[in-house]
Design an enzyme around this catalytic site. Structure first.
Site, PDB file in Angstrom:
ATOM      1  N   ARG A 158      41.093 -15.787 -13.312  1.00 35.14           N
ATOM      2  CA  ARG A 158      39.842 -14.997 -13.408  1.00 35.14           C
ATOM      3  C   ARG A 158      38.648 -15.938 -13.587  1.00 35.14           C
ATOM      4  NH1 ARG A 158      38.584 -13.226 -18.007  1.00 35.14           N
ATOM      5  NH2 ARG A 158      40.615 -12.412 -18.578  1.00 35.14           N
ATOM      6  N   LYS A 181      32.205  -8.421   5.948  1.00 33.28           N
ATOM      7  CA  LYS A 181      31.624  -8.150   7.256  1.00 33.28           C
ATOM      8  C   LYS A 181      31.708  -9.398   8.154  1.00 33.28           C
ATOM      9  CE  LYS A 181      30.893  -4.048   5.664  1.00 33.28           C
ATOM     10  NZ  LYS A 181      30.631  -4.105   4.277  1.00 33.28           N
ATOM     11  N   ASP A 199      19.984  -8.976   0.325  1.00 37.51           N
ATOM     12  CA  ASP A 199      21.316  -8.695   0.858  1.00 37.51           C
ATOM     13  C   ASP A 199      21.288  -9.196   2.299  1.00 37.51           C
ATOM     14  OD1 ASP A 199      23.585  -7.602   2.024  1.00 37.51           O
ATOM     15  OD2 ASP A 199      23.580  -5.840   0.733  1.00 37.51           O
ATOM     16  N   TYR A 208      21.688   0.093   1.864  1.00 36.21           N
ATOM     17  CA  TYR A 208      23.096   0.454   2.008  1.00 36.21           C
ATOM     18  C   TYR A 208      23.463   1.550   0.991  1.00 36.21           C
ATOM     19  CZ  TYR A 208      28.109   0.259   1.422  1.00 36.21           C
ATOM     20  OH  TYR A 208      29.419   0.620   1.278  1.00 36.21           O
TER      21      TYR A 208
HETATM   22  N1  PLP Z   1      25.745  -4.603   1.581  1.00 36.46           N
HETATM   23  C1  PLP Z   1      25.717  -4.098   2.817  1.00 36.46           C
HETATM   24  C2  PLP Z   1      24.486  -4.298   3.665  1.00 36.46           C
HETATM   25  C3  PLP Z   1      26.799  -3.381   3.318  1.00 36.46           C
HETATM   26  O1  PLP Z   1      26.747  -2.872   4.568  1.00 36.46           O
HETATM   27  C4  PLP Z   1      27.945  -3.197   2.487  1.00 36.46           C
HETATM   28  C5  PLP Z   1      29.109  -2.435   2.967  1.00 36.46           C
HETATM   29  O2  PLP Z   1      29.073  -1.828   4.018  1.00 36.46           O
HETATM   30  C6  PLP Z   1      27.929  -3.733   1.197  1.00 36.46           C
HETATM   31  C7  PLP Z   1      26.822  -4.438   0.776  1.00 36.46           C
HETATM   32  C8  PLP Z   1      29.098  -3.545   0.269  1.00 36.46           C
HETATM   33  O3  PLP Z   1      30.122  -4.420   0.590  1.00 36.46           O
HETATM   34  P1  PLP Z   1      31.688  -4.114   0.337  1.00 36.46           P
HETATM   35  O4  PLP Z   1      32.054  -2.965   1.212  1.00 36.46           O
HETATM   36  O5  PLP Z   1      32.342  -5.392   0.684  1.00 36.46           O
HETATM   37  O6  PLP Z   1      31.831  -3.754  -1.110  1.00 36.46           O
END
Ligand code: PLP
Length: 388
Positions: free
Chosen positions: A46, A195, A170, A98
């Site tokens: 961890r 992604k 992000d 998101y």
């Molecule tokens: N940020 C964006 C722009 C996303 O599209 C997503 C998920 O689709 C996330 C964060 C969250 O990521 P995760 O699905 O890996 O938790």
């Protein structure tokens, strides 16, 4: 060195015992210590694991950051940023953010006294007006999910810095190949490595990247205290994907651009959202701060909600699915899927309609993808389109 080269070399030193060119997966929860306080840098997984450390080294090098931390998912990374705040702090977010970030801030942290409000980040005056005396974080997502809105990172980071506010970007949609927020003055970068960085739709992950030592120490403490860390095998998988990220995203962006242009001239399509199109309202900002426009686009179908649902059920190469950035193309209806956790009011405010279709372009041949969309669009003759 350029990010493509770094992606192959950083964090990929041959393993010392055998010379294995690919570092092994350190699938262990703990480490044998030589004595109390006498160990080889790892105590408990961890707190730290070599597979995770190697991925962190790669990601930091690719993003041009001093520090990286890897988490079990993008949301676990985002959650850690919010946990660094205190009750009474305010987060200013993009209106089209998101859905998971919206849900975390609106439906989880509201109970802990963290305030959140939403604003159109492309409108500098609106952002200025929305800042509060207790604003602790300016949260940027550019391009946004699912409307591909773009904001001026350097301008907003400078505004936040002048007021002592932490700026977070992000960078999931853009990737460090196309957009370098830390070089534009941002404090912290977030990725859902699920992604483009992982890229193969087979693993979840998240990352935080920054240059500031004190900020890193605070986030590292929280990572260990809370425990949503990236598992060793998952870290290894993401690092494997990372090696081809440059090639993949360039092809995905080129295909997405071709599809966006084709859709723009299709009679059943009312509007296409893609930052690479001259018709995109923030195309000039995107061209200034991005070296490629990404592999996601969305479009408004001429018709009603059922038409959009029929469309995504009729594609054969685009799977109906809720992710992006992978080798396989995906389609979804954000209002019903990825952004269903937003209230209707928030969706209306952001402009996420029931006829908005999001496409995450994969690595199939772009002409095959266009032909797939052509047959799917032909199968949904809405009354509105037929009467035009
Ligand atoms: N940020 C964006 C722009 C996303 O599209 C997503 C998920 O689709 C996330 C964060 C969250 O990521 P995760 O699905 O890996 O938790």
């Amino acid at each position: 060195m350029r990010p493509e080269t770094i992606a192959i070399h950083a964090g990929s030193q041959a393993e010392g015992l055998t010379g294995a060119i690919v570092p092994p997966i350190y699938q262990t929860s703990t480490y044998q210590q030589q004595g109390i306080g006498d160990h080889k840098g790892f105590i408990y997984t961890r707190t730290g694991n070599p597979s995770r450390s190697l991925l962190e080294e790669s990601l930091a090098a690719i993003e041009g950051a001093q520090h990286a931390l890897c988490f079990a998912s993008g949301m676990a990374a985002i959650n850690t940023v919010v946990q660094s705040l205190k009750s009474g702090d305010h987060v200013l977010c993009p209106a089209s953010v998101y859905g998971g970030t919206f849900r975390l801030l609106s439906n989880v942290y509201d109970r802990f006294g963290i305030e959140v409000s939403f604003v159109e980040m492309a409108d500098l005056e609106a952002v200025r007006a929305a800042l509060r005396p207790n604003t602790a974080v300016l949260w940027l997502e550019t391009p946004t999910n699912p409307l591909l809105g773009v904001c001026d990172i350097a301008e907003l980071a400078a505004l936040a810095r002048s007021k002592g506010i932490l700026t977070v970007v992000d960078n999931t949609f853009a990737t460090p190949i196309f957009q370098r927020p830390l070089e534009l003055g941002v404090d912290l970068v977030v990725h859902s490595t699920t992604k483009y960085l992982g890229g193969h739709l087979d693993v979840l992950g998240g990352a935080l990247l920054c240059n500031d030592d004190a900020l890193f120490a605070k986030l590292k403490f929280l990572q260990n205290a809370v425990g949503a860390v990236q598992a060793p095998f998952d870290a290894w998988l993401i690092q494997r994907g990372l090696k081809t990220v440059g090639l993949r995203v360039r092809q995905q962006a080129s295909s997405a651009h071709a599809i966006a242009e084709w859709l723009e001239s299709h009679p059943r399509v009312r509007r296409v959202h893609y930052p690479g199109l001259a018709s995109h309202p923030q195309h000039a900002i995107a061209a200034k701060q991005m070296s490629g426009f990404g592999g996601v686009l969305s479009f408004e179908l001429e018709g009603v909600a059922e038409d959009a649902e029929r469309l995504v059920a009729s594609t054969q190469l685009f799977a109906l699915g809720e992710s992006l950035g992978g080798v396989r193309s995906l389609a979804c209806i954000p209002a019903k899927q990825t952004h269903a956790s937003m209230t209707q009011e928030a969706r209306d405010r952001a402009g996420i309609s029931d006829t908005l279709v999001r496409l995450a372009v994969g690595l199939e041949h772009p002409q095959d993808l266009i032909e797939d969309l052509e047959q799917a669009l032909a199968s949904v003759p809405s009354v509105a389109a037929v009467m035009r």
